[in-house]
Design a protein around this motif. Structure first.
Motif, PDB file in Angstrom:
ATOM      1  N   GLY A  95       0.012 -31.635 -16.576  1.00  0.00           N
ATOM      2  CA  GLY A  95      -1.234 -31.369 -17.712  1.00  0.00           C
ATOM      3  C   GLY A  95      -1.634 -30.258 -18.264  1.00  0.00           C
ATOM      4  N   ASN A  96      -0.760 -29.377 -18.043  1.00  0.00           N
ATOM      5  CA  ASN A  96      -1.090 -28.072 -18.549  1.00  0.00           C
ATOM      6  C   ASN A  96       0.262 -27.550 -19.638  1.00  0.00           C
ATOM      7  OD1 ASN A  96      -3.388 -27.396 -16.984  1.00  0.00           O
ATOM      8  ND2 ASN A  96      -1.809 -27.141 -15.201  1.00  0.00           N
ATOM      9  N   GLU A  97      -0.298 -26.882 -20.620  1.00  0.00           N
ATOM     10  CA  GLU A  97       0.946 -26.359 -21.441  1.00  0.00           C
ATOM     11  C   GLU A  97       1.563 -25.253 -20.920  1.00  0.00           C
ATOM     12  OE1 GLU A  97      -0.481 -25.053 -25.345  1.00  0.00           O
ATOM     13  OE2 GLU A  97      -0.920 -27.073 -26.127  1.00  0.00           O
ATOM     14  N   HIS A  98       2.864 -25.227 -21.244  1.00  0.00           N
ATOM     15  CA  HIS A  98       3.645 -24.050 -20.666  1.00  0.00           C
ATOM     16  C   HIS A  98       4.643 -23.744 -21.896  1.00  0.00           C
ATOM     17  CE1 HIS A  98       2.598 -23.987 -16.381  1.00  0.00           C
ATOM     18  NE2 HIS A  98       2.532 -25.703 -16.627  1.00  0.00           N
ATOM     19  N   ASN A  99       4.634 -22.350 -22.102  1.00  0.00           N
ATOM     20  CA  ASN A  99       5.707 -21.660 -22.985  1.00  0.00           C
ATOM     21  C   ASN A  99       6.986 -21.468 -22.285  1.00  0.00           C
ATOM     22  OD1 ASN A  99       4.094 -22.144 -25.494  1.00  0.00           O
ATOM     23  ND2 ASN A  99       2.781 -20.487 -24.642  1.00  0.00           N
ATOM     24  N   HIS A 100       8.011 -21.583 -23.139  1.00  0.00           N
ATOM     25  CA  HIS A 100       9.235 -21.119 -22.646  1.00  0.00           C
ATOM     26  C   HIS A 100      10.058 -20.168 -23.852  1.00  0.00           C
ATOM     27  CE1 HIS A 100       9.155 -24.396 -19.558  1.00  0.00           C
ATOM     28  NE2 HIS A 100       8.630 -24.978 -20.728  1.00  0.00           N
ATOM     29  N   TYR A 101      10.351 -19.149 -23.603  1.00  0.00           N
ATOM     30  CA  TYR A 101      10.898 -17.966 -24.386  1.00  0.00           C
ATOM     31  C   TYR A 101      12.191 -17.769 -24.180  1.00  0.00           C
ATOM     32  CZ  TYR A 101       5.714 -17.351 -24.964  1.00  0.00           C
ATOM     33  OH  TYR A 101       4.438 -17.577 -25.106  1.00  0.00           O
ATOM     34  N   LEU A 102      12.937 -17.829 -25.106  1.00  0.00           N
ATOM     35  CA  LEU A 102      14.361 -17.871 -24.878  1.00  0.00           C
ATOM     36  C   LEU A 102      15.110 -16.713 -25.916  1.00  0.00           C
ATOM     37  CD1 LEU A 102      15.156 -21.526 -25.210  1.00  0.00           C
ATOM     38  CD2 LEU A 102      14.772 -20.199 -23.093  1.00  0.00           C
ATOM     39  N   GLY A 103      16.299 -16.036 -25.683  1.00  0.00           N
ATOM     40  CA  GLY A 103      16.801 -15.141 -26.458  1.00  0.00           C
ATOM     41  C   GLY A 103      18.408 -15.062 -26.314  1.00  0.00           C
ATOM     42  N   PHE A 104      19.191 -14.540 -27.102  1.00  0.00           N
ATOM     43  CA  PHE A 104      20.575 -14.594 -27.046  1.00  0.00           C
ATOM     44  C   PHE A 104      20.963 -12.937 -27.377  1.00  0.00           C
ATOM     45  CE2 PHE A 104      24.684 -13.697 -29.382  1.00  0.00           C
ATOM     46  CZ  PHE A 104      25.333 -14.311 -28.256  1.00  0.00           C
ATOM     47  N   MET A 105      21.796 -12.401 -26.259  1.00  0.00           N
ATOM     48  CA  MET A 105      21.958 -11.085 -26.199  1.00  0.00           C
ATOM     49  C   MET A 105      23.571 -11.200 -25.798  1.00  0.00           C
ATOM     50  SD  MET A 105      19.089  -9.322 -24.071  1.00  0.00           S
ATOM     51  CE  MET A 105      17.446  -9.834 -24.544  1.00  0.00           C
ATOM     52  N   GLN A 106      24.325 -10.048 -26.295  1.00  0.00           N
ATOM     53  CA  GLN A 106      25.606  -9.833 -26.142  1.00  0.00           C
ATOM     54  C   GLN A 106      25.877  -8.612 -25.208  1.00  0.00           C
ATOM     55  OE1 GLN A 106      28.105  -9.611 -29.763  1.00  0.00           O
ATOM     56  NE2 GLN A 106      29.404  -8.243 -28.364  1.00  0.00           N
ATOM     57  N   TRP A 107      26.672  -8.725 -23.944  1.00  0.00           N
ATOM     58  CA  TRP A 107      26.810  -7.847 -23.129  1.00  0.00           C
ATOM     59  C   TRP A 107      28.212  -7.114 -23.542  1.00  0.00           C
ATOM     60  CZ3 TRP A 107      24.850  -4.827 -19.911  1.00  0.00           C
ATOM     61  CH2 TRP A 107      25.539  -4.190 -19.036  1.00  0.00           C
ATOM     62  N   ASN A 108      28.266  -5.827 -23.645  1.00  0.00           N
ATOM     63  CA  ASN A 108      29.452  -4.817 -23.922  1.00  0.00           C
ATOM     64  C   ASN A 108      29.825  -4.457 -22.496  1.00  0.00           C
ATOM     65  OD1 ASN A 108      31.074  -2.793 -24.711  1.00  0.00           O
ATOM     66  ND2 ASN A 108      30.209  -2.683 -26.681  1.00  0.00           N
ATOM     67  N   SER A 109      31.280  -5.110 -22.226  1.00  0.00           N
ATOM     68  CA  SER A 109      31.657  -4.520 -21.071  1.00  0.00           C
ATOM     69  C   SER A 109      32.214  -3.268 -20.943  1.00  0.00           C
ATOM     70  CB  SER A 109      32.865  -5.719 -20.540  1.00  0.00           C
ATOM     71  OG  SER A 109      33.854  -5.492 -21.284  1.00  0.00           O
ATOM     72  N   VAL A 110      32.477  -2.672 -22.090  1.00  0.00           N
ATOM     73  CA  VAL A 110      33.184  -1.349 -22.148  1.00  0.00           C
ATOM     74  C   VAL A 110      32.003  -0.325 -22.133  1.00  0.00           C
ATOM     75  CG1 VAL A 110      34.437   0.197 -23.555  1.00  0.00           C
ATOM     76  CG2 VAL A 110      34.924  -2.108 -23.762  1.00  0.00           C
ATOM     77  N   THR A 111      30.836  -0.466 -22.545  1.00  0.00           N
ATOM     78  CA  THR A 111      29.845   0.512 -22.524  1.00  0.00           C
ATOM     79  C   THR A 111      28.826   0.123 -21.530  1.00  0.00           C
ATOM     80  OG1 THR A 111      28.384  -0.673 -24.176  1.00  0.00           O
ATOM     81  CG2 THR A 111      30.033   0.834 -25.176  1.00  0.00           C
ATOM     82  N   HIS A 112      29.049  -0.987 -20.911  1.00  0.00           N
ATOM     83  CA  HIS A 112      28.175  -1.631 -19.778  1.00  0.00           C
ATOM     84  C   HIS A 112      26.753  -1.422 -20.419  1.00  0.00           C
ATOM     85  CE1 HIS A 112      31.030  -0.483 -16.603  1.00  0.00           C
ATOM     86  NE2 HIS A 112      31.435  -1.782 -17.374  1.00  0.00           N
ATOM     87  N   ASN A 113      26.278  -2.103 -21.553  1.00  0.00           N
ATOM     88  CA  ASN A 113      25.125  -1.998 -22.153  1.00  0.00           C
ATOM     89  C   ASN A 113      24.825  -3.483 -22.997  1.00  0.00           C
ATOM     90  OD1 ASN A 113      22.593  -1.169 -23.117  1.00  0.00           O
ATOM     91  ND2 ASN A 113      23.209   1.014 -23.728  1.00  0.00           N
ATOM     92  N   PHE A 114      23.840  -3.697 -23.300  1.00  0.00           N
ATOM     93  CA  PHE A 114      23.586  -4.838 -24.220  1.00  0.00           C
ATOM     94  C   PHE A 114      23.812  -4.314 -25.657  1.00  0.00           C
ATOM     95  CE2 PHE A 114      21.762  -6.941 -20.357  1.00  0.00           C
ATOM     96  CZ  PHE A 114      22.321  -8.093 -20.720  1.00  0.00           C
ATOM     97  N   GLU A 115      24.102  -5.336 -26.400  1.00  0.00           N
ATOM     98  CA  GLU A 115      23.965  -5.388 -27.991  1.00  0.00           C
ATOM     99  C   GLU A 115      23.003  -6.453 -28.454  1.00  0.00           C
ATOM    100  OE1 GLU A 115      28.094  -5.436 -29.404  1.00  0.00           O
ATOM    101  OE2 GLU A 115      28.763  -3.615 -28.379  1.00  0.00           O
TER     102      GLU A 115
END
Length: 188
Positions: free
Chosen positions: A147-167
């Motif tokens: 009976g309550n509104e719920h928001n769902h927030y989504l995103g797409f990211m790329q993991w760089n396995s060489v730099t160990h960081n997200f792009e």
């Protein structure tokens, strides 16, 4: 050749460090992060048994859950309330609408507020790119739950396995880990 599971520790360590740093800088040191892999309900029960001081609302939530196999999830709590973040991690040449739809389904079935589709060392299909660029409603979804509104927030990211960081791809509602942190901080 590495498989997708072998990347989980480095991705989770990076996300945990990033979220923790943002929580501390916002004077929210009380926010705790618990990770799970595999079936959501079973792993939440394990986390609860290992941490009996968790709020009772997590126990109630777990009782209502149907079994759901996930790549990775985070239970994030301030000791009073909680949020679930689902990570759908892929090691594919290009993720597409099928993988995005899978993430949406997981978030809706579990009522998780946040979801990230992460592809290791690769991006997304041109079709998914176009959809996420121009169809904002597919990364910020409102549902009615109990009976309550719920928001769902989504995103797409790329993991760089060489730099160990997200792009960051700038696709979806959650454009970066910093944005996820800001959303979580506002929840607590």
């Amino acid at each position: 050749m590495r498989n997708e599971l072998s990347y989980y520790p480095e991705i989770l360590d990076f996300i945990k460090a990033n979220l923790r740093s943002n929580f501390v800088s916002a004077d929210k040191e009380n926010i705790k992060i618990y990770w799970g892999r595999g079936e959501l309900k079973t792993n939440l029960k394990r986390i609860i048994s290992e941490n009996p001081s968790l709020p009772s609302c997590i126990v109630e939530y777990t009782h209502k859950l149907q079994p759901l196999d996930l790549d990775v999830f985070a239970l994030i709590t301030d000791g009073v309330s909680f949020e679930i973040v689902i990570l759908e991690v892929k090691l594919m040449k290009s993720v597409g609408l099928k993988e995005w739809s899978q993430l949406i389904g997981y978030c809706l079935v579990s009522n998780a507020k946040y979801g990230l589709l992460i592809n290791i060392d690769n991006g997304c299909s041109s079709r998914l790119y176009d959809i996420l660029q121009f169809e904002n409603q597919l990364s910020m979804i409102t549902t009615i739950y109990n009976g309550n509104e719920h928001n769902h927030y989504l995103g797409f990211m790329q993991w760089n396995s060489v730099t160990h960081n997200f792009e960051y791809s700038n696709l979806g509602y959650l454009k970066s880990l910093s944005m996820l942190s800001r959303c979580l901080i506002s929840d607590f």
